[in-house]
Scaffold this active site. Structure first.
Site, mmCIF file in Angstrom:
data_model
loop_
_atom_site.group_PDB
_atom_site.id
_atom_site.type_symbol
_atom_site.label_atom_id
_atom_site.label_comp_id
_atom_site.label_asym_id
_atom_site.label_seq_id
_atom_site.Cartn_x
_atom_site.Cartn_y
_atom_site.Cartn_z
ATOM 1 N N TYR A 82 -1.077 0.437 10.088
ATOM 2 C CA TYR A 82 -1.355 -0.289 8.762
ATOM 3 C C TYR A 82 -0.308 0.289 8.240
ATOM 4 O O TYR A 82 0.457 -0.730 7.372
ATOM 5 C CB TYR A 82 -2.415 0.164 8.111
ATOM 6 C CG TYR A 82 -2.963 -0.461 6.775
ATOM 7 C CD1 TYR A 82 -3.068 -1.603 6.842
ATOM 8 C CD2 TYR A 82 -2.869 0.249 5.790
ATOM 9 C CE1 TYR A 82 -3.506 -2.589 5.438
ATOM 10 C CE2 TYR A 82 -3.021 0.167 4.243
ATOM 11 C CZ TYR A 82 -3.347 -1.372 4.144
ATOM 12 O OH TYR A 82 -3.306 -2.325 2.962
ATOM 13 N N SER B 148 0.981 -1.151 0.009
ATOM 14 C CA SER B 148 0.069 -0.002 0.281
ATOM 15 C C SER B 148 1.023 1.630 0.126
ATOM 16 O O SER B 148 2.029 1.316 0.814
ATOM 17 C CB SER B 148 -1.169 0.096 1.062
ATOM 18 O OG SER B 148 -1.606 0.718 1.013
#
Length: 247
Positions: free
Chosen positions: A157, A144
């Site tokens: 995250y 990501s």
């Protein structure tokens, strides 16, 4: 005309929905025997029905990736049946919610790290010997932009994806004298359940569908593709020299 993945065996994690679901379907359509890994039995069965209706083959593995011993058993089962693995798609991941670092619960932090990082290391640990038995082992992991943007409130995250990228870079460095290649994919904003969890006010119809990304993942995992140690950025459709693997 032969299919690109005919006779090849592929593991796809997080295969019950989103990117994993459509990648698994695409691999099966191209001839791969897909080993679909996910927690949700019903969703896996729906995937299996669609794959078989299209003439493909799949083996369902309903397992929570935090069950690390189950990952070890998966490697043993693949060896017993096929003696090799050609493709590993490490797609499963969780967001863990958005919160200031000081407010993140230890249980949430541990769960995000377990699924986004440790499970992928355990997959490598279990499946690396099988990938080495392939004439063209391919390992592709979903990352990501959060790994580098490090925005406020995305701590667990972002940290987990940065760790995942370090993990894959290390694996690439250790396998560059073998037929294995390792790649990362940044899907960018996409019409997935995780995106809607992070951005509940966003119009999902304004985002690319996971089925649009699947063909690019297949290109990276194809035996004829020799690219190694690179990141494919889906928003820009570019391969970037993200890894610096010394010669």
């Amino acid at each position: 005309m032969s299919k690109r993945f005919e006779g090849r065996v592929a593991v796809v994690t997080g295969a019950s929905r989103g990117i994993g679901y459509f990648t698994a379907k695409a691999l099966a359509a191209e001839g791969a025997h897909v080993i679909a890994v996910a927690r949700t039995v019903g969703a896996l069965e729906e995937l299996d029905d669609e794959i078989r209706a299209a003439g493909g083959q799949a083996t369902l593995v309903p397992v929570d990736l935090t069950d690390f011993e189950a990952i070890d058993r998966l490697g043993a089962a693949i060896y017993e049946r096929w003696q090799k693995l050609d493709v590993l798609i490490g797609n499963a991941g969780i967001l863990g919610g958005l919160s200031p670092l000081g407010h993140v619960k230890p249980k949430t932090w541990d769960q995000v790290m377990a699924i986004n990082v440790t499970a992928n290391w355990r997959l490598i640990r279990s499946l690396d010997p099988l990938l080495r038995q392939s004439d063209a082992g391919r390992a592709v992991f979903l990352t990501s932009g959060a790994a580098h943007k490090c925005k406020a409130y995305w701590g667990p995250y972002s940290v987990s994806k940065a760790a995942l990228e370090a993990l894959v870079r290390t694996y690439v460095a250790e396998t560059r004298q073998t037929p294995i290649t390792g790649m990362l994919v940044n899907p960018g904003p996409m019409r997935t359940a995780m995106r809607s969890q992070a951005m509940p006010g966003e119009d999902p119809e304004s985002l690319p569908h996971p089925s649009e990304l699947a063909p690019h993942i297949l290109d990276l995992a194809a035996p004829e593709n020799k690219d190694n140690g690179l990141l494919f950025d889906f928003p820009s459709k570019e391969l970037r020299s993200f890894f610096q693997v010394s010669s």
